[in-house]
Design a protein around this motif. Sequence first.
Motif, PDB file in Angstrom:
ATOM      1  N   ASN A 185      27.048  49.515 -16.559  1.00  0.00           N
ATOM      2  CA  ASN A 185      26.727  50.669 -17.188  1.00  0.00           C
ATOM      3  C   ASN A 185      25.463  50.689 -17.399  1.00  0.00           C
ATOM      4  OD1 ASN A 185      29.438  51.328 -18.243  1.00  0.00           O
ATOM      5  ND2 ASN A 185      29.209  50.109 -20.004  1.00  0.00           N
ATOM      6  N   VAL A 186      24.564  51.983 -17.330  1.00  0.00           N
ATOM      7  CA  VAL A 186      23.345  52.067 -17.424  1.00  0.00           C
ATOM      8  C   VAL A 186      22.927  53.248 -18.455  1.00  0.00           C
ATOM      9  CG1 VAL A 186      21.299  53.179 -15.970  1.00  0.00           C
ATOM     10  CG2 VAL A 186      23.108  51.841 -14.939  1.00  0.00           C
ATOM     11  N   GLU A 187      21.901  52.836 -19.353  1.00  0.00           N
ATOM     12  CA  GLU A 187      21.467  53.798 -20.233  1.00  0.00           C
ATOM     13  C   GLU A 187      19.895  54.208 -19.987  1.00  0.00           C
ATOM     14  OE1 GLU A 187      22.605  53.609 -24.346  1.00  0.00           O
ATOM     15  OE2 GLU A 187      20.740  53.726 -24.857  1.00  0.00           O
ATOM     16  N   LEU A 188      19.597  55.400 -20.044  1.00  0.00           N
ATOM     17  CA  LEU A 188      18.222  55.787 -19.809  1.00  0.00           C
ATOM     18  C   LEU A 188      17.596  56.473 -21.209  1.00  0.00           C
ATOM     19  CD1 LEU A 188      18.409  57.513 -16.435  1.00  0.00           C
ATOM     20  CD2 LEU A 188      18.032  54.886 -16.781  1.00  0.00           C
ATOM     21  N   GLY A 189      16.505  56.457 -21.383  1.00  0.00           N
ATOM     22  CA  GLY A 189      16.031  57.079 -22.668  1.00  0.00           C
ATOM     23  C   GLY A 189      14.704  57.700 -22.154  1.00  0.00           C
ATOM     24  N   PHE A 190      14.638  59.144 -22.536  1.00  0.00           N
ATOM     25  CA  PHE A 190      13.513  60.001 -22.291  1.00  0.00           C
ATOM     26  C   PHE A 190      12.837  60.647 -23.348  1.00  0.00           C
ATOM     27  CE2 PHE A 190      16.096  59.602 -18.408  1.00  0.00           C
ATOM     28  CZ  PHE A 190      15.034  59.636 -17.231  1.00  0.00           C
ATOM     29  N   PHE A 191      11.648  60.942 -23.385  1.00  0.00           N
ATOM     30  CA  PHE A 191      11.056  61.954 -24.140  1.00  0.00           C
ATOM     31  C   PHE A 191      11.048  63.279 -23.441  1.00  0.00           C
ATOM     32  CE2 PHE A 191       9.433  58.071 -26.366  1.00  0.00           C
ATOM     33  CZ  PHE A 191       9.673  58.331 -27.609  1.00  0.00           C
ATOM     34  N   GLY A 192      11.742  64.369 -23.820  1.00  0.00           N
ATOM     35  CA  GLY A 192      11.793  65.634 -23.429  1.00  0.00           C
ATOM     36  C   GLY A 192      13.246  66.113 -23.733  1.00  0.00           C
ATOM     37  N   PRO A 193      13.480  67.471 -23.616  1.00  0.00           N
ATOM     38  CA  PRO A 193      14.767  68.100 -23.875  1.00  0.00           C
ATOM     39  C   PRO A 193      15.749  67.789 -23.157  1.00  0.00           C
ATOM     40  CG  PRO A 193      13.062  69.433 -23.090  1.00  0.00           C
ATOM     41  CD  PRO A 193      12.318  68.395 -23.253  1.00  0.00           C
TER      42      PRO A 193
END
Length: 207
Positions: free
Chosen positions: A152-160
Motif C-alpha cells: 500500500n502507498v499513501e501520498l500527501g500533497f498540499f494542493g486541491p
Amino acid sequence: MDKQHEAILAMLDEAMTILRDGKSFNPESGIFGVIKSTDEGPENTGRVYRYENDTMPPSKLVMTTEADPLNYFEDRSKVAVVPSQLLLRFYKPVRGFTWTEIQRRLDLADYWVDTGGNRQEGNCFPASPPNDWITICRYRANEHIDSRFPVNVELGFFGPTKEGMYDLDRVKIRRAYPYLTPEMRKQKREEKALRIRESGYTGVIDD
C-alpha cells in the motif's frame, strides 16, 4: 527534472523493490542515507532506522523492520526480521510533483485497499477533517511478475484534489501484512496443527 526531484523518485523506486519485490534490505548500505538513530520495532522486534540523506531536502526518513507477520511462531524474538514500511516526510513540502507522475513511476493501481481488505475505487481526496488544500492519495501497488508482497502507498500533497503540480509533503510505502494479535496468531497455529493432523502427517510439527 532537478537532481533532488530525481533523487526522491529513485529512492522510492528502491523502497518498492525492497517492500514489494523482496530485495534484501541492508540498513547500512547507504541506499537511504546515513543512519541517524535506531529504536526497537513493533512488539520489541526488528528495528526502526532513522536516516539523514544529503541528496534530498531535509526530511524525516524512516525504515521499519519487524518479526515476519506471516510467521505465527509464539516467541517473536526467534522469528526472522523483515522490512515492513518506509516513511518519508519533508520538513518543508517539496514543489513540483504530481500524483500521476508518482503513480506511473511506482506502477500504482487506480484503486486502494482499506483496513478491512475492501477495494476502494479512486485514489485522491481531501484530508480528514476536510481541507481543500491538503490532498491524500492512496494506492495498492500493481503486481509484477517477480512481486512477492502486496504493498500500500499513501501520498500527501498540499494542493486541491484536481490534478496539478503540487508540493509533496509525505510518502508512506507499507507491505500489506494482515493485522494479527498474539491471540490471532495462536489461532493460526492451532488451525495449522489441525490441518496437519487431518492430513495424516505423523512427523514433528514446526510451530
